[in-house]
Design a protein around this motif. Structure first.
Motif, short mmCIF file in Angstrom:
data_model
loop_
_atom_site.label_atom_id
_atom_site.label_comp_id
_atom_site.label_asym_id
_atom_site.label_seq_id
_atom_site.Cartn_x
_atom_site.Cartn_y
_atom_site.Cartn_z
N MET A 291 0.82 -1.20 0.00
CA MET A 291 0.00 0.00 0.00
C MET A 291 0.86 1.26 0.00
SD MET A 291 -3.26 0.99 2.40
CE MET A 291 -4.25 -0.29 1.65
N ALA A 292 2.03 1.18 0.67
CA ALA A 292 2.94 2.33 0.68
C ALA A 292 3.46 2.62 -0.73
CB ALA A 292 4.10 2.07 1.63
N ARG A 293 3.60 1.56 -1.53
CA ARG A 293 4.04 1.76 -2.91
C ARG A 293 2.87 2.12 -3.82
NH1 ARG A 293 6.81 -3.08 -1.62
NH2 ARG A 293 5.39 -4.29 -2.95
N GLY A 294 1.65 2.01 -3.30
CA GLY A 294 0.47 2.30 -4.09
C GLY A 294 -0.17 3.61 -3.71
N LYS A 295 -1.49 3.59 -3.50
CA LYS A 295 -2.23 4.83 -3.32
C LYS A 295 -1.88 5.55 -2.02
CE LYS A 295 -6.39 2.60 -1.38
NZ LYS A 295 -7.86 2.46 -1.54
N MET A 296 -1.50 4.81 -0.97
CA MET A 296 -1.14 5.48 0.27
C MET A 296 0.10 6.36 0.05
SD MET A 296 -0.47 3.88 4.08
CE MET A 296 1.08 3.07 3.67
N GLY A 297 1.09 5.81 -0.65
CA GLY A 297 2.29 6.58 -0.94
C GLY A 297 2.02 7.74 -1.88
N ILE A 298 1.11 7.51 -2.86
CA ILE A 298 0.76 8.58 -3.82
C ILE A 298 0.10 9.75 -3.10
CG2 ILE A 298 -0.69 9.16 -5.79
CD1 ILE A 298 -0.22 6.30 -6.81
N TYR A 299 -0.88 9.43 -2.22
CA TYR A 299 -1.56 10.49 -1.48
C TYR A 299 -0.58 11.28 -0.62
CZ TYR A 299 -6.16 8.59 -2.68
OH TYR A 299 -7.28 8.18 -3.35
N ALA A 300 0.31 10.57 0.08
CA ALA A 300 1.28 11.25 0.94
C ALA A 300 2.21 12.14 0.12
CB ALA A 300 2.07 10.23 1.74
N SER A 301 2.64 11.64 -1.04
CA SER A 301 3.55 12.42 -1.90
C SER A 301 2.86 13.65 -2.47
CB SER A 301 4.05 11.53 -3.06
OG SER A 301 4.76 10.42 -2.56
N LEU A 302 1.60 13.50 -2.88
CA LEU A 302 0.87 14.65 -3.40
C LEU A 302 0.70 15.73 -2.33
CD1 LEU A 302 -1.94 12.93 -5.54
CD2 LEU A 302 -0.04 14.34 -6.36
N GLY A 303 0.44 15.29 -1.10
CA GLY A 303 0.29 16.26 -0.01
C GLY A 303 1.55 17.08 0.19
N VAL A 304 2.70 16.42 0.14
CA VAL A 304 3.97 17.12 0.33
C VAL A 304 4.28 18.01 -0.88
CG1 VAL A 304 6.46 16.83 0.61
CG2 VAL A 304 4.88 15.34 1.86
N CYS A 305 4.06 17.47 -2.07
CA CYS A 305 4.39 18.24 -3.28
C CYS A 305 3.55 19.51 -3.40
CB CYS A 305 4.18 17.37 -4.53
SG CYS A 305 5.36 16.01 -4.68
N ILE A 306 2.27 19.41 -3.06
CA ILE A 306 1.38 20.57 -3.20
C ILE A 306 1.81 21.70 -2.28
CG2 ILE A 306 -0.98 21.34 -2.74
CD1 ILE A 306 -1.97 18.74 -3.88
N THR A 307 2.38 21.35 -1.12
CA THR A 307 2.82 22.40 -0.20
C THR A 307 3.91 23.28 -0.81
OG1 THR A 307 4.40 20.88 0.83
CG2 THR A 307 2.24 21.07 1.87
N THR A 308 4.68 22.72 -1.76
CA THR A 308 5.70 23.53 -2.41
C THR A 308 5.07 24.62 -3.28
OG1 THR A 308 5.86 22.00 -4.28
CG2 THR A 308 7.31 21.60 -2.42
N LEU A 309 3.86 24.35 -3.81
CA LEU A 309 3.17 25.37 -4.59
C LEU A 309 2.85 26.59 -3.72
CD1 LEU A 309 0.65 23.17 -6.64
CD2 LEU A 309 2.83 24.17 -7.42
N ILE A 310 2.51 26.33 -2.47
CA ILE A 310 2.20 27.43 -1.56
C ILE A 310 3.42 28.32 -1.39
CG2 ILE A 310 1.44 28.00 0.77
CD1 ILE A 310 0.12 25.23 0.89
N THR A 311 4.57 27.68 -1.19
CA THR A 311 5.81 28.45 -1.03
C THR A 311 6.08 29.29 -2.27
OG1 THR A 311 6.68 26.67 0.37
CG2 THR A 311 8.26 28.27 -0.52
N GLY A 312 5.84 28.69 -3.46
CA GLY A 312 6.06 29.44 -4.69
C GLY A 312 5.13 30.63 -4.81
N PHE A 313 3.85 30.44 -4.51
CA PHE A 313 2.88 31.54 -4.54
C PHE A 313 3.32 32.68 -3.61
CE2 PHE A 313 -0.47 28.50 -6.14
CZ PHE A 313 -0.68 29.18 -7.32
N ILE A 314 3.73 32.30 -2.41
CA ILE A 314 4.11 33.32 -1.42
C ILE A 314 5.33 34.10 -1.88
CG2 ILE A 314 4.99 33.63 0.94
CD1 ILE A 314 3.25 31.21 1.73
N TYR A 315 6.33 33.41 -2.40
CA TYR A 315 7.55 34.08 -2.87
C TYR A 315 7.21 35.07 -4.00
CZ TYR A 315 11.40 31.90 -0.32
OH TYR A 315 12.31 31.54 0.65
N VAL A 316 6.44 34.61 -4.97
CA VAL A 316 6.10 35.46 -6.12
C VAL A 316 5.32 36.69 -5.66
CG1 VAL A 316 4.75 35.60 -8.25
CG2 VAL A 316 6.17 33.59 -7.79
#
Length: 639
Positions: A291-316
């Motif tokens: 499950m860690a290699r499947g949807k559980m890992g995908i959900y966790a990765s998406l959560g972390v990746c999306i937070t980088t968008l916030i940082t980019g918005f704030i910087y800009v």
């Protein structure tokens, strides 16, 4: 392998019948958490105050650093006043140092209390177990429920011990958001000069509202993905429980001294190894790893990746407003640091909703156990304290079957006996002898009929008061890994002379004189290196001494001498008969020769009393059950 799969399927099937709820309301989740906090606070009153203080300090620490760094950079980028610069540096270093030191002290104290809470949390369950009616504690489903709660805790800390983590993240997140708003509000209110051209669009309230909504929305979305990942973990509850059970048993079975002989003589290590090697519940190829290699890992990765968008918005956003002249370059540090930290706290709180929702299902199981009701009526009458100890007990047409069974353990039992008499109860295995004693002691109430004490239904007597008139040594008695004297008295404070005499009367005197520490000798080595191991026969004598020390009007021996040979058993019973004095003594034994001295003998067969009378009268009835049992054992009797 087939045995392992059958075991796995059975456990998963049983655990699967108690899956977490699909949907949990916010109100129900909050109610469960508040109750959990209340329960944990009872056993560790200092924990949550220290945790709250730590959360506040931990939440504001990054903002303090950001604030003073911004002031220093602002001064360097503008006026460069040496005295002001040194003031900011000195105050900043001092403030950060004090807060960091305080945070370290609180963190150490919090970690200590948290580790202590793991043990203290068991007090909640121990107190519940001690308060339960014996009927409830004897039910297998209640044992299974308690075991499931423990397995959930051992897996990922689900249940009560997840509450501190949720509480910490909630308080930290809320304080962090409030602190972030304080430091970033001017980011949105600062106006870009008109001469900045198109950058003045940042002055439009609608734009600011849209930007703030995007930042919050992205943070919430990231939290949602994190929550989804957490929910994936909860679907593995059955497999994880099975894995923990196998690990908990087979992982430590080699340390069990009582099993060591059988394991070596019968090569049982091969059977244990099969379970150990096939337990992949937490392995990379098991359900958790997949499950860690499947949807559980995908959900966790998406959560972390999306937070980088916030940082980019704030910087800009921050840099463009600074480029347009809304504020100086030094403020960029404050706004970027505060805004990104605040976004992280929003992400933390949003993800926390998923954890709360998932853990609420486990808390429901915890409180299902803690809310098990006691159905047995406690009574209100005080048991009569007679100086002559003259009590009369009567069973009137009593029938009983154990909970969950439709087979009658006792059926239409009617008999009467008085204090001061010696009553023996005999019969084959499963005839209802021990059940009779459990009903007499009111560990259970019969479904039919009445049990009377001096003509009054025993259910009307105060429960604890009634039980105090019995001293019982059951066949499966247990001693505690504590000093010998405390084992006999059931208390750390006791009458040494009475305990000593009880041990001598029970036949333990000779062994007692060989113990250097006497009554302070620790029984068994579990808690003390200088503890002593005792034989089964010696343990039985200590258990009998415990019954003598209680000095109750009724003394009941439920085959406690089974580990002794027939002659030794007869000697103890004969001696015990003299010690009992004017008390009522009830004996249960398979060896009929040990019961010849009794005034009355009751013969049980298939849950009914089929004969009752003296030894001479019963053995003379050649067609009776007692005669049959007596002659079957006669070859072992000697005069």
């Amino acid at each position: 392998m087939q045995i392992f799969l059958k075991c796995k399927a059975a456990i998963i099937k049983r655990e699967g019948s108690s899956k977490m709820k699909e949907k949990v309301t916010f109100h129900h989740a909050v109610t469960m958490y508040l109750r959990g906090i209340k329960e944990l606070h009872k056993v560790s009153p200092k924990f949550f105050p220290i945790l709250t203080f730590y959360c506040i300090v931990n939440a504001v620490t990054p903002y303090i650093t950001v604030f003073f760094s911004a002031q220093i950079l602002k001064e360097l980028a503008t006026f460069r006043r040496e005295d002001i610069l040194w003031k900011w540096v000195a105050i900043g270093v001092l403030s950060v140092g004090i807060v960091s030191a305080l945070k370290a002290v609180l963190k150490h104290r919090y970690d200590t209390l948290f580790n202590d809470l793991w043990g203290r949390k068991e007090i909640i369950f121990i107190q519940k177990l001690f308060s339960l009616d014996f009927e409830e504690i004897d039910k297998q489903e209640n044992h299974d429920l308690r075991s499931q709660i423990q397995q959930n805790e051992n897996w990922m800390g689900w249940g009560l011990m997840k509450i501190p983590n949720v509480y910490e993240n909630f308080v930290t997140g809320m304080i962090g958001i409030l602190s972030g708003i304080t430091l970033t509000i001017s980011l949105f209110t600062a106006q870009v000069p008109k001469e900045a051209g198109w950058l003045t669009v940042f002055n439009n309230p609608l734009f600011i509202f849209i930007f703030a909504a995007i930042m919050i929305g992205v943070s919430v979305l990231a939290g949602k993905f994190s929550a989804a990942s957490t929910k994936c973990q909860s679907t593995l509850s059955s497999q994880a429980t099975m894995g923990n059970r196998l690990f908990g048993h087979f992982g430590f079975v080699g340390m069990d001294k009582e099993r060591s002989i059988d394991m070596r003589m019968n090569n049982q290590q091969n059977l244990i190894g099969a379970y150990w090697n096939k337990n992949l519940a937490f392995g990379v190829d098991g359900p958790s790893g997949k499950m860690a290699r499947g949807k559980m890992g995908i959900y966790a990765s998406l959560g972390v990746c999306i937070t980088t968008l916030i940082t980019g918005f704030i910087y800009v956003f921050t840099c463009l407003k600074a480029w347009g002249g809304a504020f100086d370059v030094g403020s960029i540090t404050q706004y970027v640091g505060a805004a990104t930290t605040m976004a992280g706290n929003i992400f933390l709180l949003t993800g926390l909703i998923g954890v709360m929702e998932t853990n609420t299902g486990y808390l429901d199981k915890t409180f299902e156990f803690l809310d098990i009701p006691n159905a047995m009526y406690q009574g209100s009458l005080t048991t009569e304290k007679r100086a002559d100890r003259r009590y009369e007990v009567e069973f009137k047409d009593v029938s009983f079957h154990y909970p969950g069974s439709d087979i009658w353990a006792l059926r239409h039992v009617s008999m009467k006996f008085k204090v001061g008499e010696r009553l023996a109860i005999v019969g084959e295995n499963g005839s209802g002898k021990t059940t009779f004693i459990k009903l007499l002691c009111r560990l259970y109430d019969p479904q039919e009929g009445q049990i009377l004490l001096n003509g009054i239904d025993i259910r009307k007597y105060r429960y604890d008061d009634y039980m105090n008139i019995f001293s019982v040594v059951f066949q499966d008695f247990q001693l505690i890994c504590q000093p010998l004297g405390a084992n006999v008295a059931g208390n750390m404070q006791y009458d040494h002379d009475r305990v000593y005499q009880a041990l001598v009367d029970a036949g333990f005197g000779e062994r007692l004189t060989s113990m250097e520490k006497g009554l302070d000798t620790m029984i068994y080595k579990n808690l003390s290196e200088d503890g002593v191991d005792i034989s089964g026969g010696e343990a039985q004598k200590i258990a009998i001494a415990r019954a003598l020390y209680k000095d109750a009007p009724f003394i009941i021996l439920d085959e406690p001498t089974a580990a002794l040979d027939p002659i030794a058993e007869a000697e103890i019973y004969e001696k015990f008969d003299k010690i009992a004095g004017d008390k009522t003594a009830i004996y249960i034994s398979h060896r009929l020769s040990s019961c010849k001295f009794c005034d009355e003998i009751a013969v049980f067969e298939e849950g009914a009393v089929v004969q009752q009378g003296s030894h001479e009268a019963l053995v003379s009835d050649t067609n009776g059950k007692y005669y049959e049992l007596w002659n079957a054992q006669a070859q072992y009797y000697t005069e």
